[in-house]
Design a protein around this motif. Sequence first.
Motif, mmCIF file in Angstrom:
data_model
loop_
_atom_site.group_PDB
_atom_site.id
_atom_site.type_symbol
_atom_site.label_atom_id
_atom_site.label_comp_id
_atom_site.label_asym_id
_atom_site.label_seq_id
_atom_site.Cartn_x
_atom_site.Cartn_y
_atom_site.Cartn_z
ATOM 1 N N SER A 97 -5.855 -25.875 4.184
ATOM 2 C CA SER A 97 -6.748 -24.722 4.098
ATOM 3 C C SER A 97 -7.119 -24.353 2.669
ATOM 4 O O SER A 97 -8.203 -23.825 2.419
ATOM 5 C CB SER A 97 -6.105 -23.506 4.792
ATOM 6 O OG SER A 97 -4.839 -23.215 4.232
ATOM 7 N N ASN A 98 -6.248 -24.632 1.687
ATOM 8 C CA ASN A 98 -6.580 -24.287 0.308
ATOM 9 C C ASN A 98 -7.164 -25.471 -0.471
ATOM 10 O O ASN A 98 -7.387 -25.393 -1.677
ATOM 11 C CB ASN A 98 -5.357 -23.727 -0.426
ATOM 12 C CG ASN A 98 -4.206 -24.720 -0.474
ATOM 13 O OD1 ASN A 98 -4.346 -25.888 -0.090
ATOM 14 N ND2 ASN A 98 -3.055 -24.258 -0.944
ATOM 15 N N ARG A 99 -7.389 -26.581 0.231
ATOM 16 C CA ARG A 99 -8.071 -27.762 -0.328
ATOM 17 C C ARG A 99 -7.422 -28.283 -1.609
ATOM 18 O O ARG A 99 -8.097 -28.649 -2.566
ATOM 19 C CB ARG A 99 -9.550 -27.445 -0.597
ATOM 20 C CG ARG A 99 -10.329 -27.024 0.633
ATOM 21 C CD ARG A 99 -10.241 -28.042 1.724
ATOM 22 N NE ARG A 99 -11.004 -27.655 2.910
ATOM 23 C CZ ARG A 99 -10.667 -27.961 4.153
ATOM 24 N NH1 ARG A 99 -9.548 -28.626 4.383
ATOM 25 N NH2 ARG A 99 -11.413 -27.597 5.166
ATOM 26 N N ASN A 100 -6.085 -28.346 -1.617
ATOM 27 C CA ASN A 100 -5.404 -28.901 -2.788
ATOM 28 C C ASN A 100 -4.909 -30.329 -2.522
ATOM 29 O O ASN A 100 -4.070 -30.858 -3.252
ATOM 30 C CB ASN A 100 -4.250 -27.997 -3.226
ATOM 31 C CG ASN A 100 -3.155 -27.898 -2.165
ATOM 32 O OD1 ASN A 100 -3.323 -28.367 -1.043
ATOM 33 N ND2 ASN A 100 -2.041 -27.269 -2.530
ATOM 34 N N LEU A 101 -5.407 -30.914 -1.420
ATOM 35 C CA LEU A 101 -5.124 -32.317 -1.062
ATOM 36 C C LEU A 101 -3.648 -32.577 -0.778
ATOM 37 O O LEU A 101 -3.153 -33.683 -1.012
ATOM 38 C CB LEU A 101 -5.635 -33.265 -2.160
ATOM 39 C CG LEU A 101 -7.137 -33.188 -2.450
ATOM 40 C CD1 LEU A 101 -7.519 -34.175 -3.539
ATOM 41 C CD2 LEU A 101 -7.946 -33.431 -1.182
ATOM 42 N N LYS A 102 -2.979 -31.578 -0.265
ATOM 43 C CA LYS A 102 -1.608 -31.762 0.213
ATOM 44 C C LYS A 102 -1.329 -30.702 1.269
ATOM 45 O O LYS A 102 -2.102 -29.748 1.425
ATOM 46 C CB LYS A 102 -0.604 -31.666 -0.929
ATOM 47 C CG LYS A 102 -0.567 -30.321 -1.636
ATOM 48 C CD LYS A 102 0.460 -30.345 -2.778
ATOM 49 C CE LYS A 102 0.540 -28.997 -3.470
ATOM 50 N NZ LYS A 102 1.549 -28.993 -4.560
ATOM 51 N N LEU A 103 -0.253 -30.908 2.003
ATOM 52 C CA LEU A 103 0.154 -29.907 2.981
ATOM 53 C C LEU A 103 1.250 -29.046 2.370
ATOM 54 O O LEU A 103 2.370 -29.512 2.160
ATOM 55 C CB LEU A 103 0.666 -30.576 4.259
ATOM 56 C CG LEU A 103 -0.372 -31.202 5.194
ATOM 57 C CD1 LEU A 103 0.320 -31.839 6.406
ATOM 58 C CD2 LEU A 103 -1.406 -30.171 5.662
#
Length: 211
Positions: A62-68
């Motif tokens: 959801s925050n588009r930082n390319l990780k969970l």
Amino acid sequence: MKKALFLALAVAFPSLAHAHPHVFAEARLEAISDDQGNISELRNVWRFDEVFSSSVLMDFDSNRNLKLDPDEAAVVGQTVKDSLAEYGYYMNIAADGKEVKITPPDVINVLYQDGKLLMFFILKPEEPLPVKGRITLGVWDPTFYTSIDFVHDEDMATEGKAVSACKRTVLRPDPDEVLAQNQDKLTAAFFDDPAGTNMSKLFAVQLELSC
């Protein structure tokens, strides 16, 4: 809602018209026996293919930082837990030919590392499961949409005094033989049957314990 729907459709509610798997996971299963001589835990680890893993990342990051992040991974785990309850979390156990029911996991833990989605969780038999007779264990998706693969025989493991004393056999069906033996059944009507098919079981790797 969109997130829950995505994983439910992708993992747990596919169309039965699909005649081959679309999601692939390498798995490990550990059957653990306790001091009372019962199989007490079934520890599962699933590592999904990069295509499916990246799709989940796109939908849940959801925050588009390319990780969970931990909170995002928790949402994935809860979604899978809710979605796969109907399918017994793909866990199939039989004791002397009789089906053994399992309880839902407390939590499905999720990590995203090295470009792949990793899930690990513990299932337990609903009733005490004595380590005796013939016990078969397998993990497969009854809809034939997700392929759960045990690459090495050692990926179906046992731990504990009682279960380790059993004769251990990993059963690996030959895909060509399965297809040849069932070619008359493999019609469009077979895969469209709303009652489902047994194709996943025919191809599934299983662990047989003779105790």
